[in-house]
Write a protein that holds these residues in place. Structure first.
Motif, PDB file in Angstrom:
ATOM      1  N   GLN A  75       0.847  -1.188   0.000  1.00  0.00           N
ATOM      2  CA  GLN A  75       0.000   0.000   0.000  1.00  0.00           C
ATOM      3  C   GLN A  75       0.885   1.242   0.000  1.00  0.00           C
ATOM      4  N   PRO A  76       0.438   2.338  -0.616  1.00  0.00           N
ATOM      5  CA  PRO A  76       1.229   3.577  -0.554  1.00  0.00           C
ATOM      6  C   PRO A  76       1.476   3.968   0.904  1.00  0.00           C
ATOM      7  N   THR A  77       2.650   4.500   1.159  1.00  0.00           N
ATOM      8  CA  THR A  77       3.003   4.863   2.530  1.00  0.00           C
ATOM      9  C   THR A  77       3.939   6.064   2.526  1.00  0.00           C
ATOM     10  N   LEU A  78       3.973   6.750   3.633  1.00  0.00           N
ATOM     11  CA  LEU A  78       4.920   7.849   3.821  1.00  0.00           C
ATOM     12  C   LEU A  78       6.103   7.410   4.666  1.00  0.00           C
ATOM     13  N   ASN A  79       6.058   6.163   5.154  1.00  0.00           N
ATOM     14  CA  ASN A  79       7.103   5.664   6.045  1.00  0.00           C
ATOM     15  C   ASN A  79       7.474   4.236   5.641  1.00  0.00           C
ATOM     16  N   PHE A  80       8.426   4.089   4.729  1.00  0.00           N
ATOM     17  CA  PHE A  80       8.858   2.765   4.299  1.00  0.00           C
ATOM     18  C   PHE A  80       9.728   2.144   5.376  1.00  0.00           C
ATOM     19  N   ARG A  81       9.474   0.895   5.669  1.00  0.00           N
ATOM     20  CA  ARG A  81      10.289   0.163   6.635  1.00  0.00           C
ATOM     21  C   ARG A  81      11.432  -0.513   5.901  1.00  0.00           C
ATOM     22  N   PRO A  82      12.592  -0.593   6.510  1.00  0.00           N
ATOM     23  CA  PRO A  82      13.704  -1.283   5.840  1.00  0.00           C
ATOM     24  C   PRO A  82      13.392  -2.769   5.698  1.00  0.00           C
ATOM     25  N   LYS A  83      13.815  -3.345   4.563  1.00  0.00           N
ATOM     26  CA  LYS A  83      13.594  -4.781   4.350  1.00  0.00           C
ATOM     27  C   LYS A  83      14.533  -5.607   5.212  1.00  0.00           C
ATOM     28  N   VAL A  84      15.703  -5.061   5.516  1.00  0.00           N
ATOM     29  CA  VAL A  84      16.676  -5.739   6.366  1.00  0.00           C
ATOM     30  C   VAL A  84      16.978  -4.817   7.537  1.00  0.00           C
ATOM     31  N   LEU A  85      16.844  -5.334   8.728  1.00  0.00           N
ATOM     32  CA  LEU A  85      17.135  -4.533   9.916  1.00  0.00           C
ATOM     33  C   LEU A  85      18.629  -4.534  10.183  1.00  0.00           C
ATOM     34  N   THR A  86      19.153  -3.362  10.527  1.00  0.00           N
ATOM     35  CA  THR A  86      20.576  -3.260  10.836  1.00  0.00           C
ATOM     36  C   THR A  86      20.755  -2.943  12.312  1.00  0.00           C
ATOM     37  N   CYS A  87      21.921  -3.254  12.795  1.00  0.00           N
ATOM     38  CA  CYS A  87      22.258  -3.041  14.193  1.00  0.00           C
ATOM     39  C   CYS A  87      22.339  -1.538  14.479  1.00  0.00           C
ATOM     40  N   PRO A  88      21.704  -1.064  15.551  1.00  0.00           N
ATOM     41  CA  PRO A  88      21.772   0.366  15.873  1.00  0.00           C
ATOM     42  C   PRO A  88      23.172   0.836  16.262  1.00  0.00           C
ATOM     43  N   GLU A  89      24.038  -0.088  16.704  1.00  0.00           N
ATOM     44  CA  GLU A  89      25.394   0.274  17.101  1.00  0.00           C
ATOM     45  C   GLU A  89      26.417   0.093  15.985  1.00  0.00           C
ATOM     46  N   HIS A  90      26.117  -0.802  15.031  1.00  0.00           N
ATOM     47  CA  HIS A  90      27.043  -1.114  13.941  1.00  0.00           C
ATOM     48  C   HIS A  90      26.277  -1.001  12.627  1.00  0.00           C
ATOM     49  N   ASP A  91      26.375   0.156  11.968  1.00  0.00           N
ATOM     50  CA  ASP A  91      25.548   0.454  10.807  1.00  0.00           C
ATOM     51  C   ASP A  91      25.628  -0.577   9.681  1.00  0.00           C
TER      52      ASP A  91
END
Length: 103
Positions: A75-91
């Motif tokens: 569905q159209p969105t203004l907030n795309f979620r990443p398909k792969v989650l990355t570590c908040p400490e190690h980009d």
């Protein structure tokens, strides 16, 4: 913030074509590829391209028989979620999940 979607609305455009629009409450999500002044509301989003498309632009940028035709449309969105989650400490590190019962 929770978005609720309403059923698609069918409208006739000035050139006689029909278009389907999806409303996200009071926020209109516009196609990112239509050229002004003919910008239309988006009817599809692409999770891989992270962009919103009207029906005509979606067909143009995701033609059958190409790798882009296999993209995940949403569905159209203004907030795309990443398909792969990355570590908040190690980009550069993707998150990895495992079961404790398999250890």
């Amino acid at each position: 913030m929770t978005w609720t979607t309403q059923p698609p609305v069918t409208e006739q455009t000035g050139d006689g074509r029909y278009r389907h629009t999806v409303s996200l409450g009071s926020v209109a999500v516009m196609c990112q590829f239509c050229k002004p002044p003919q910008a239309l509301e988006a009817t599809k989003g692409c999770a891989d391209c992270r962009a919103n498309f009207c029906n005509e632009c979606f067909k143009l940028y995701h033609p059958w028989g190409t790798p882009r035709a296999q993209h995940e449309h949403i569905q159209p969105t203004l907030n795309f979620r990443p398909k792969v989650l990355t570590c908040p400490e190690h980009d550069q590190e993707n998150l990895q999940f495992y079961s404790l019962s398999s250890l």
